[in-house]
Design a protein around this motif. Structure first.
Motif, PDB file in Angstrom:
ATOM      1  N   ARG A 124      35.474  35.523  38.151  1.00 37.22           N
ATOM      2  CA  ARG A 124      34.561  36.536  37.636  1.00 37.22           C
ATOM      3  C   ARG A 124      33.506  35.943  36.709  1.00 37.22           C
ATOM      4  O   ARG A 124      32.362  36.414  36.674  1.00 37.22           O
ATOM      5  CB  ARG A 124      35.370  37.594  36.883  1.00 37.22           C
ATOM      6  CG  ARG A 124      34.598  38.819  36.476  1.00 37.22           C
ATOM      7  CD  ARG A 124      34.426  39.751  37.638  1.00 37.22           C
ATOM      8  NE  ARG A 124      33.674  40.934  37.282  1.00 37.22           N
ATOM      9  CZ  ARG A 124      33.203  41.796  38.155  1.00 37.22           C
ATOM     10  NH1 ARG A 124      33.422  41.620  39.433  1.00 37.22           N
ATOM     11  NH2 ARG A 124      32.523  42.860  37.761  1.00 37.22           N
ATOM     12  N   ALA A 164      41.281  35.308  39.316  1.00 39.01           N
ATOM     13  CA  ALA A 164      40.233  36.314  39.405  1.00 39.01           C
ATOM     14  C   ALA A 164      39.382  36.327  38.144  1.00 39.01           C
ATOM     15  O   ALA A 164      38.164  36.541  38.210  1.00 39.01           O
ATOM     16  CB  ALA A 164      40.834  37.693  39.655  1.00 39.01           C
ATOM     17  N   PHE A 165      40.006  36.112  36.985  1.00 41.75           N
ATOM     18  CA  PHE A 165      39.254  36.051  35.732  1.00 41.75           C
ATOM     19  C   PHE A 165      38.249  34.900  35.777  1.00 41.75           C
ATOM     20  O   PHE A 165      37.064  35.071  35.464  1.00 41.75           O
ATOM     21  CB  PHE A 165      40.209  35.875  34.553  1.00 41.75           C
ATOM     22  CG  PHE A 165      39.540  35.942  33.203  1.00 41.75           C
ATOM     23  CD1 PHE A 165      39.539  37.124  32.480  1.00 41.75           C
ATOM     24  CD2 PHE A 165      38.910  34.833  32.666  1.00 41.75           C
ATOM     25  CE1 PHE A 165      38.918  37.194  31.239  1.00 41.75           C
ATOM     26  CE2 PHE A 165      38.289  34.890  31.424  1.00 41.75           C
ATOM     27  CZ  PHE A 165      38.289  36.079  30.708  1.00 41.75           C
ATOM     28  N   ASN A 222      33.753  48.427  41.022  1.00 42.18           N
ATOM     29  CA  ASN A 222      34.904  47.607  40.639  1.00 42.18           C
ATOM     30  C   ASN A 222      36.114  48.483  40.314  1.00 42.18           C
ATOM     31  O   ASN A 222      36.006  49.459  39.558  1.00 42.18           O
ATOM     32  CB  ASN A 222      34.537  46.758  39.424  1.00 42.18           C
ATOM     33  CG  ASN A 222      35.544  45.655  39.177  1.00 42.18           C
ATOM     34  OD1 ASN A 222      36.279  45.255  40.077  1.00 42.18           O
ATOM     35  ND2 ASN A 222      35.571  45.151  37.961  1.00 42.18           N
ATOM     36  N   THR A 223      37.256  48.135  40.877  1.00 39.44           N
ATOM     37  CA  THR A 223      38.542  48.822  40.748  1.00 39.44           C
ATOM     38  C   THR A 223      38.503  50.241  41.318  1.00 39.44           C
ATOM     39  O   THR A 223      39.401  51.035  41.071  1.00 39.44           O
ATOM     40  CB  THR A 223      39.067  48.853  39.293  1.00 39.44           C
ATOM     41  OG1 THR A 223      38.333  49.794  38.520  1.00 39.44           O
ATOM     42  CG2 THR A 223      39.014  47.493  38.644  1.00 39.44           C
ATOM     43  N   ALA A 242      42.881  43.302  40.838  1.00 40.52           N
ATOM     44  CA  ALA A 242      43.398  42.280  39.920  1.00 40.52           C
ATOM     45  C   ALA A 242      43.326  40.895  40.546  1.00 40.52           C
ATOM     46  O   ALA A 242      43.330  39.888  39.822  1.00 40.52           O
ATOM     47  CB  ALA A 242      44.841  42.600  39.528  1.00 40.52           C
ATOM     48  N   ILE A 247      43.104  48.752  41.132  1.00 40.15           N
ATOM     49  CA  ILE A 247      43.462  47.651  40.240  1.00 40.15           C
ATOM     50  C   ILE A 247      44.623  46.883  40.847  1.00 40.15           C
ATOM     51  O   ILE A 247      44.512  45.698  41.144  1.00 40.15           O
ATOM     52  CB  ILE A 247      43.817  48.153  38.823  1.00 40.15           C
ATOM     53  CG1 ILE A 247      42.591  48.815  38.170  1.00 40.15           C
ATOM     54  CG2 ILE A 247      44.299  46.990  37.954  1.00 40.15           C
ATOM     55  CD1 ILE A 247      42.857  49.414  36.807  1.00 40.15           C
ATOM     56  N   THR A 302      44.282  41.512  35.229  1.00 41.09           N
ATOM     57  CA  THR A 302      43.655  40.656  36.231  1.00 41.09           C
ATOM     58  C   THR A 302      44.511  39.419  36.421  1.00 41.09           C
ATOM     59  O   THR A 302      45.328  39.072  35.559  1.00 41.09           O
ATOM     60  CB  THR A 302      42.238  40.246  35.796  1.00 41.09           C
ATOM     61  OG1 THR A 302      41.603  39.510  36.854  1.00 41.09           O
ATOM     62  CG2 THR A 302      42.263  39.381  34.546  1.00 41.09           C
TER      63      THR A 302
END
Length: 277
Positions: A197, A193-194, A37-38, A83, A70, A189
């Motif tokens: 997730r 996307a939050f 991730n990222t 993000a 990111i 973010t």
């Protein structure tokens, strides 16, 4: 090894990557490398594994998912990156990368994924049952683990409920791509996307019984087993699963890259009947 920079088209943002192959021996197979991730195709495991794996005769494709780094730009000032990452897009990106390899004659590559890439490796292998081997490098548990992750000081930290409500309100108002600052990694973010997730990620352990190919699950001894559940995955896997706990090792294998590469290469050599000679 030799390296070619490549681009894989998608319906939106293309995927940049690198295809590595052995220069002094025949190609005996292929590997798909899924970054964390990222992260991206030129840091971490996608960077330090190809020099070792190509000595076994394995060609390696390392590539950026649309959710890389990111925040970034490419040929305009339009933002892209992790993000804005969405689970469905990430799964599609992995499928498109596999199709890129298949078009070149490698239709059953080994799959190696680190962290979030490891979590995404599991549904990918379920969908690609011809996969000969799967290597999970500190693959996280997936699913609705992020509130628990927040409780150990990552993601949204002790502001999880507050930021979740903010993200839900933005999405409901049609402002899903609006950015939200996070108090911890990965720092920023988008609202959509939050929500993605915490609602759409597959559960790694739930899918484990459908994985029948040999699996190597690696974890550093400084990583919590609750979030990187190597032993539980081994117990639930539908095929053989070996677990390696690397001493003096954090989540990013800092300073332990050579040890991890040796573990992965030796295991693949045994499982695939390969030699570096």
């Amino acid at each position: 090894m030799r390296t070619e920079l490549i681009t894989i088209p998608t319906g939106t943002t293309p995927l940049d990557g690198a295809f590595h192959w052995p220069e002094d021996r025949p190609i005996r197979g292929a590997v798909l490398l899924f970054h964390g991730n990222t992260m991206n195709f030129y840091t971490g495991a996608p960077r330090f594994l190809p020099p070792v794996l190509t000595r076994l005769g394995l060609a390696c494709l390392a590539f950026n998912r649309r959710g890389h780094d990111i925040l970034s730009i490419r040929d305009s000032r339009a933002a892209e990156g992790a993000a804005f990452q969405l689970t469905d897009e990430a799964i599609e990106d992995n499928r498109l990368a596999a199709a890129w390899l298949a078009a070149r004659g490698y239709d059953a590559p080994v799959v190696i994924g680190h962290s979030n890439g490891g979590m995404l490796s599991v549904p990918h292998v379920v969908a690609h049952p011809k996969t000969p081997c799967l290597v999970l490098l500190s693959a996280h548990a997936g699913g609705r683990q992020n509130e628990r992750v927040s409780q150990i000081g990552l993601f949204a930290g002790d502001r999880f409920a507050e930021i979740k409500a903010q993200a839900e309100a933005l999405v409901a108002a049609g402002r899903g791509r609006e950015l939200i600052f996070l108090p911890h990694w990965w720092y920023v973010t988008s609202a959509e996307a939050f929500i993605d997730r915490i609602t759409k990620m597959p559960f790694t352990l739930d899918l484990a019984p459908q994985i029948t190919c040999p699996v190597l699950y690696v974890r550093g001894d400084q990583e919590p087993a609750e979030h990187y559940p190597a032993e539980k995955f081994r117990d639930r896997a539908g095929g053989p699963c070996d677990v390696e706990i690397v001493p003096n090792c954090d989540h990013f294998y800092k300073g332990r890259e050579a040890a991890v590469a040796e573990i992965v290469a030796a295991w693949l050599a045994r499982r695939l009947g390969l030699s570096a000679d």
